[in-house]
Design a protein around this motif. Structure first.
Motif, PDB file in Angstrom:
ATOM      1  N   UNK A 132      78.339  18.857  61.298  1.00  0.00           N
ATOM      2  CA  UNK A 132      78.067  18.030  62.525  1.00  0.00           C
ATOM      3  C   UNK A 132      76.511  18.038  62.760  1.00  0.00           C
ATOM      4  N   UNK A 133      75.997  16.815  63.019  1.00  0.00           N
ATOM      5  CA  UNK A 133      74.369  16.531  63.028  1.00  0.00           C
ATOM      6  C   UNK A 133      73.891  16.144  61.617  1.00  0.00           C
ATOM      7  N   UNK A 134      74.547  16.268  60.742  1.00  0.00           N
ATOM      8  CA  UNK A 134      73.926  15.526  59.424  1.00  0.00           C
ATOM      9  C   UNK A 134      73.679  14.067  59.670  1.00  0.00           C
ATOM     10  N   UNK A 135      72.534  13.779  59.082  1.00  0.00           N
ATOM     11  CA  UNK A 135      72.100  12.446  59.484  1.00  0.00           C
ATOM     12  C   UNK A 135      72.240  11.350  58.042  1.00  0.00           C
ATOM     13  N   UNK A 136      72.622  10.238  58.308  1.00  0.00           N
ATOM     14  CA  UNK A 136      73.053   9.299  57.318  1.00  0.00           C
ATOM     15  C   UNK A 136      71.451   8.858  56.917  1.00  0.00           C
ATOM     16  N   UNK A 137      71.218   8.798  55.625  1.00  0.00           N
ATOM     17  CA  UNK A 137      69.762   8.371  55.392  1.00  0.00           C
ATOM     18  C   UNK A 137      69.545   7.027  55.879  1.00  0.00           C
ATOM     19  N   UNK A 138      68.369   7.058  56.577  1.00  0.00           N
ATOM     20  CA  UNK A 138      68.062   5.563  57.139  1.00  0.00           C
ATOM     21  C   UNK A 138      67.957   4.357  56.341  1.00  0.00           C
ATOM     22  N   UNK A 139      68.036   3.263  56.740  1.00  0.00           N
ATOM     23  CA  UNK A 139      67.606   1.901  56.158  1.00  0.00           C
ATOM     24  C   UNK A 139      67.115   0.944  57.096  1.00  0.00           C
ATOM     25  N   UNK A 140      66.279   0.054  56.740  1.00  0.00           N
ATOM     26  CA  UNK A 140      65.734  -1.007  57.275  1.00  0.00           C
ATOM     27  C   UNK A 140      65.948  -2.240  56.406  1.00  0.00           C
ATOM     28  N   UNK A 141      66.295  -3.201  57.069  1.00  0.00           N
ATOM     29  CA  UNK A 141      66.678  -4.553  56.643  1.00  0.00           C
ATOM     30  C   UNK A 141      65.874  -5.578  57.436  1.00  0.00           C
ATOM     31  N   UNK A 142      65.268  -6.305  56.584  1.00  0.00           N
ATOM     32  CA  UNK A 142      64.556  -7.577  57.351  1.00  0.00           C
ATOM     33  C   UNK A 142      62.996  -7.663  56.906  1.00  0.00           C
TER      34      UNK A 142
ATOM     35  N   UNK B 262      75.618  -0.427  54.137  1.00  0.00           N
ATOM     36  CA  UNK B 262      74.614   0.800  54.298  1.00  0.00           C
ATOM     37  C   UNK B 262      75.381   2.335  54.193  1.00  0.00           C
ATOM     38  N   UNK B 263      76.376   2.274  55.050  1.00  0.00           N
ATOM     39  CA  UNK B 263      77.248   3.557  55.130  1.00  0.00           C
ATOM     40  C   UNK B 263      77.805   3.786  53.707  1.00  0.00           C
ATOM     41  N   UNK B 264      78.611   2.852  53.272  1.00  0.00           N
ATOM     42  CA  UNK B 264      79.122   3.553  52.170  1.00  0.00           C
ATOM     43  C   UNK B 264      78.352   3.369  50.747  1.00  0.00           C
ATOM     44  N   UNK B 265      77.207   2.841  50.989  1.00  0.00           N
ATOM     45  CA  UNK B 265      76.166   3.326  49.797  1.00  0.00           C
ATOM     46  C   UNK B 265      75.912   4.742  49.723  1.00  0.00           C
TER      47      UNK B 265
ATOM     48  N   UNK C 132      66.499 -14.439  63.536  1.00  0.00           N
ATOM     49  CA  UNK C 132      65.383 -14.615  62.573  1.00  0.00           C
ATOM     50  C   UNK C 132      64.340 -13.788  63.003  1.00  0.00           C
ATOM     51  N   UNK C 133      63.705 -12.988  61.990  1.00  0.00           N
ATOM     52  CA  UNK C 133      62.541 -12.247  62.379  1.00  0.00           C
ATOM     53  C   UNK C 133      62.867 -10.720  62.677  1.00  0.00           C
ATOM     54  N   UNK C 134      63.872 -10.593  63.134  1.00  0.00           N
ATOM     55  CA  UNK C 134      64.510  -9.214  63.189  1.00  0.00           C
ATOM     56  C   UNK C 134      64.374  -8.327  62.168  1.00  0.00           C
ATOM     57  N   UNK C 135      63.918  -6.980  62.366  1.00  0.00           N
ATOM     58  CA  UNK C 135      63.944  -5.976  61.436  1.00  0.00           C
ATOM     59  C   UNK C 135      65.059  -4.984  61.806  1.00  0.00           C
ATOM     60  N   UNK C 136      66.225  -4.857  61.247  1.00  0.00           N
ATOM     61  CA  UNK C 136      67.229  -4.186  61.360  1.00  0.00           C
ATOM     62  C   UNK C 136      67.197  -2.654  60.884  1.00  0.00           C
ATOM     63  N   UNK C 137      67.284  -1.802  61.997  1.00  0.00           N
ATOM     64  CA  UNK C 137      66.880  -0.347  61.428  1.00  0.00           C
ATOM     65  C   UNK C 137      68.185   0.578  61.545  1.00  0.00           C
TER      66      UNK C 137
ATOM     67  N   UNK D  15      79.250 -10.447  61.870  1.00  0.00           N
ATOM     68  CA  UNK D  15      79.782 -10.148  60.575  1.00  0.00           C
ATOM     69  C   UNK D  15      78.828  -9.517  59.814  1.00  0.00           C
ATOM     70  N   UNK D  16      77.453 -10.457  59.772  1.00  0.00           N
ATOM     71  CA  UNK D  16      76.367 -10.120  59.056  1.00  0.00           C
ATOM     72  C   UNK D  16      75.844  -8.906  59.291  1.00  0.00           C
ATOM     73  N   UNK D  17      75.428  -8.336  60.478  1.00  0.00           N
ATOM     74  CA  UNK D  17      75.066  -6.953  60.782  1.00  0.00           C
ATOM     75  C   UNK D  17      76.052  -5.960  60.403  1.00  0.00           C
ATOM     76  N   UNK D  18      77.231  -6.458  60.677  1.00  0.00           N
ATOM     77  CA  UNK D  18      78.386  -5.222  60.484  1.00  0.00           C
ATOM     78  C   UNK D  18      78.646  -5.143  59.251  1.00  0.00           C
ATOM     79  N   UNK D  19      78.627  -6.192  58.345  1.00  0.00           N
ATOM     80  CA  UNK D  19      78.565  -5.994  56.918  1.00  0.00           C
ATOM     81  C   UNK D  19      77.364  -5.122  56.206  1.00  0.00           C
ATOM     82  N   UNK D  20      76.333  -5.450  56.905  1.00  0.00           N
ATOM     83  CA  UNK D  20      75.141  -4.472  56.375  1.00  0.00           C
ATOM     84  C   UNK D  20      75.285  -3.108  56.839  1.00  0.00           C
ATOM     85  N   UNK D  21      75.735  -2.925  58.043  1.00  0.00           N
ATOM     86  CA  UNK D  21      75.662  -1.391  58.594  1.00  0.00           C
ATOM     87  C   UNK D  21      77.066  -1.074  57.703  1.00  0.00           C
TER      88      UNK D  21
END
Lengths: 154, 149
Positions: free
Chosen positions: B11-21, B70-73, B93-98, B61-67
């Protein structure tokens, strides 16, 4: 078409059948920025225990190529320019791999009016569920979409 | 045949972050082509304006697919059991997703040790996607590698 009967909860909206293809797995993996080599490298996929390249988790979205979304929107009596997807839900029985032959039946499982009040028009909330079944008849993935049609201010 | 181990999670373990954009119109069109979503809201600025937006927006579905990717990587696609994604704000467009997330608890699903995760995608301070997931994990009780297929 006006002669078509309105779809009600429980009805099948459409059916789709397609094979999980290597090129599409790679294309979808790239489009979703997947980095795990099990989606692109057959050796890595085999080393991880997959019988073929593994598809990314939301791969069945590619069924959009085999569906007529516009016709479905019309069948549900929705105005496309007011439709947004509110949420999606996935349930996994097993990962999909290249070569899987899938059949998906999409059903209308919810249709209700929500929200409204304080000067805002209510929205129509449609819940769609597709179960993707493999060639052996086993369910592999369930996909539920909640679609919102924004109301027109009166 | 060797199979991958599930991730070890507390509990509390973090998933390594990712930025896309920054997300570009090309990213949106690429996803439209990959998935077959040709709703003009996602590629036709004139249509998007008629629909009340100031320009095209990404399909959820684009951001859902990216999420999801990211999770299953991180956890392995063979260990994902459930994923629920809510779209909270449009992605332009222009958004950086974290993408960030962490384990909120451990449990059991059909006799298998699992972790519940709380996940999100944010653009700056604004949360655009909120998600929860259930993944199979290594809770230390596994005798050896376990795979489903």
């Amino acid at each position: 078409m006006s002669a078509e009967r309105t779809r009600t909860v429980g009805d099948v909206l459409d059916e789709v059948a397609f094979t999980v293809e290597a090129g599409k797995v790679g294309e979808f993996a790239r489009a979703t920025h997947a980095t795990d080599p099990v989606h692109s490298d057959p050796v890595a996929a085999a080393a991880a225990g997959f019988g073929a390249l593994a598809a990314t988790p939301t791969h069945v979205v590619v069924s959009g190529h085999h569906r007529d979304q516009r016709a479905m929107v019309e069948r549900l009596g929705l105005a496309l320019e007011r439709v947004i997807v509110g949420s999606v839900r996935w349930r996994y029985r097993r990962p999909l791999v290249v070569g899987d032959e899938l059949r998906g039946v999409r059903r209308l499982v919810g249709d209700e009016r929500v929200g409204g009040g304080s000067g805002r028009p209510p929205m129509r909330r449609i819940t769609l569920e597709t179960t993707f079944v493999d060639a052996a008849g086993e369910a592999a993935v369930e996909w539920r979409e909640v679609v919102l049609e924004r109301g027109v201010p009166s | 045949m060797s199979v991958r181990e599930p991730v070890a999670v507390a509990t509390g373990t973090a998933v390594p972050e990712r930025e896309v954009g920054p997300i570009t119109p090309t990213d949106i069109v690429r996803f439209a082509g990959a998935g077959g979503d040709f709703n003009p809201l996602h590629h036709d600025p004139a249509f998007a304006r008629r629909a009340g937006f100031d320009g095209v927006i990404a399909m959820g579905q684009m951001q859902a697919g990216m999420l999801a990717s990211w999770l299953t990587d991180w956890c392995g696609v063979e260990y994902l059991r459930e994923l629920d994604v809510r779209f909270r704000a449009p992605v332009r467009p222009g958004a950086v997703l974290r993408f960030t997330g962490e384990a909120t608890g451990l449990g059991d699903l059909d006799g298998e040790p699992v972790a519940a995760l709380a996940l999100r995608a944010a653009v700056g301070e604004d949360e655009v996607v909120r998600a929860s997931a259930v993944i199979a994990v290594n809770d230390g009780s596994r005798a050896g590698p376990v795979g489903r297929s």
